[in-house]
Design an enzyme around this catalytic site. Structure first.
Site, PDB file in Angstrom:
ATOM      1  N   HIS A  32      11.384  41.589  -2.779  1.00 50.79           N
ATOM      2  CA  HIS A  32      11.319  41.595  -1.321  1.00 50.79           C
ATOM      3  C   HIS A  32      12.706  41.791  -0.729  1.00 50.79           C
ATOM      4  CE1 HIS A  32       9.401  40.698   2.553  1.00 50.79           C
ATOM      5  NE2 HIS A  32      10.599  40.214   2.867  1.00 50.79           N
TER       6      HIS A  32
ATOM      7  N   ASP B  96       0.982  33.225   8.573  1.00 52.88           N
ATOM      8  CA  ASP B  96       2.180  34.049   8.626  1.00 52.88           C
ATOM      9  C   ASP B  96       1.896  35.403   9.265  1.00 52.88           C
ATOM     10  OD1 ASP B  96       4.977  34.771   7.841  1.00 52.88           O
ATOM     11  OD2 ASP B  96       3.874  36.297   6.719  1.00 52.88           O
TER      12      ASP B  96
ATOM     13  N   ARG C 249       6.703  37.041  16.326  1.00 56.40           N
ATOM     14  CA  ARG C 249       8.170  36.978  16.260  1.00 56.40           C
ATOM     15  C   ARG C 249       8.809  38.266  16.762  1.00 56.40           C
ATOM     16  NH1 ARG C 249       9.059  36.334  10.336  1.00 56.40           N
ATOM     17  NH2 ARG C 249      11.246  36.676  10.859  1.00 56.40           N
TER      18      ARG C 249
ATOM     19  N   SER D 166       8.539  32.886   6.038  1.00 53.69           N
ATOM     20  CA  SER D 166       7.674  34.065   6.110  1.00 53.69           C
ATOM     21  C   SER D 166       7.704  34.848   4.808  1.00 53.69           C
ATOM     22  CB  SER D 166       8.112  34.965   7.271  1.00 53.69           C
ATOM     23  OG  SER D 166       7.353  36.154   7.305  1.00 53.69           O
TER      24      SER D 166
ATOM     25  N   LYS E 270       4.377  34.359   1.548  1.00 52.35           N
ATOM     26  CA  LYS E 270       3.604  35.511   1.050  1.00 52.35           C
ATOM     27  C   LYS E 270       3.763  35.646  -0.459  1.00 52.35           C
ATOM     28  CE  LYS E 270       5.269  38.604   4.053  1.00 52.35           C
ATOM     29  NZ  LYS E 270       5.846  37.896   5.197  1.00 52.35           N
TER      30      LYS E 270
END
Length: 418
Positions: free
Chosen positions: A82, A161, A168, A183, A187
């Site tokens: 990520h 989320d 956001r 966040s 996930k």
């Protein structure tokens, strides 16, 4: 408990209990707590922060707001990668096929663009037919059969989320350390990854603009991963200038595919090799980073990474001909070249200014309901340290609205300094 009391408590810089956080996230998920109260909560967190314990509780509450996948019967080890977000960061589109081509299954759930930072899903949707809405069962089946999945967050995984993520972007609460960390990690926890490589961006075009902030975010996410029983490593990478040359959805997909053919800007190529090596090491396919890097390079040289990307696109309903023939992508109506006004060396290409200029063109979202224009964006011809002669091209602006060219040109020109 009442939602307003929890908001007031955080507004007044007090530490929330696990029960209060669980109550708020559960109520927000099932609709009992409305968007405007969740927005107030997010702003209070942005302004006053959270302790590490609060952040861990928030992460786990959001992960538990839906199904938590168990992939142990699907693959021997599930890895994920990520990025915390940047300008021109199309890394996942290249890295995931490289990793899978080396025999390590990868199942990734990505997000859409936030502010000036582009989203992997928006980019992949440049490929006609590509599905980013796989169900949980489809996710698991494709991971088992193909060894690679790159999709959006399914509705039954961390739904809290998904709702907070959308808020956001339009309430000015994107750059909050606890909200970013929770966040990202909720996930990863919910999607069943056993090993997670985090690419934490730092610099002018990142949410973490200083190295100290990026290190704090990286350490926070590694701690969350450890508490959740996941092997986690965080890398710190530069986002002072855009990564690679392309900024904009289809332009970035083209550049990502070109890398799989062995042709890409040096900074982007190097970054992808480095990230892939770390993923292979953490996923126990390489004994050290040197071997991981060699495996990554081999996947490009022998064409297996490109073929794996073709498998991914086909498995998710995309038109594979767009992988083989880049001329098929929809092109912008107008292409304007900005030339250097004088000779010299490039001292800065301001990533945030370029990213914001791309949003002006339509490559990103100014508000939640906006759609993106996949064809628009920038090609950056000169990077920091490059020598440039007067009259040489600095940027190409790709636009579909002639009226937006001057606004984006002004912004992008301000972003380049000689």
């Amino acid at each position: 408990m009442r939602a307003v009391d929890i908001i007031i408590k955080k507004r007044d810089k007090q530490e929330l209990t696990s029960q209060e956080i669980e109550f708020f996230i559960k109520g927000f998920t099932n609709g009992e707590i409305p968007d405007y109260q969740a927005s107030s909560f997010a702003m209070a967190v942005l302004l006053n922060g959270m302790t590490p314990f609060e952040t861990a509780d928030l992460t786990l509450a959001m992960a538990r707001s839906g199904q938590v996948l168990d992939l142990s019967k699907v693959v021997d080890i599930a890895v994920d990668k990520h990025s915390s977000g940047g300008v021109g960061d199309k890394t996942s589109i290249s890295v995931m096929p490289m990793v899978a081509a080396c025999g390590l299954p990868v199942g990734k759930m990505s997000g859409r663009g936030l502010g000036f930072s582009g989203g992997t899903l928006d980019k992949l949707e440049s490929i006609p037919g590509y599905r980013v809405d796989l169900t949980t069962d489809e996710f698991k089946q494709q991971l088992k059969e193909k060894g690679i999945v790159l999709t959006g967050q399914s509705l039954d995984l961390a739904p809290a989320d998904g709702k907070m993520y959308a808020l956001r972007d339009v309430t000015g609460t994107v750059p909050s350390m606890p909200l970013i960390a929770s966040s990202i990690m909720c996930k990863k926890i919910a999607s069943g990854a056993n090993a997670i490589v985090l690419d934490v961006k730092t610099g002018l075009g990142a949410f973490m603009q200083t190295l100290e902030e990026a290190r704090e975010l990286g350490n926070l996410m590694v701690d969350i991963g450890r508490l959740a029983g996941r092997k986690t490593v965080a890398l710190l990478s530069d986002m002072n200038q855009p990564l690679g040359s392309a900024v904009g959805n289809s332009l970035e997909v083209i550049e990502a595919i070109e890398l799989l053919r062995g042709r890409a800007p040096k900074d982007y190529y190097e970054h992808c090799l480095h990230v892939t090596a770390h993923v292979l090491l953490l996923g126990q396919r390489a004994k050290d980073l040197e071997e991981g890097r060699a495996m990554a390079q081999k996947s490009i040289d022998d064409g297996s990474a490109l073929e794996t990307f073709r498998v991914l696109v086909q498995a998710q309903g995309g038109d594979v001909s767009y992988v083989d023939d880049m001329s098929k992508y929809t092109r912008a109506k107008y292409v304007e070249v900005l030339n250097a006004p004088r000779s010299g060396f490039i001292s800065q290409v301001h990533a945030r200014i370029v990213g914001e200029a791309s949003v002006v063109l339509g490559a990103g979202r100014a508000k939640k309901s906006d759609s993106v224009d996949h064809a628009v964006g920038f090609l950056i011809h000169k990077k920091v340290g490059d020598k440039v002669q007067a009259g040489e091209p600095l940027f190409e602006i790709h636009a579909n609205d002639e009226a937006k060219i001057d606004r984006s040109a002004q912004g992008s020109t301000l972003g380049a300094q000689l």
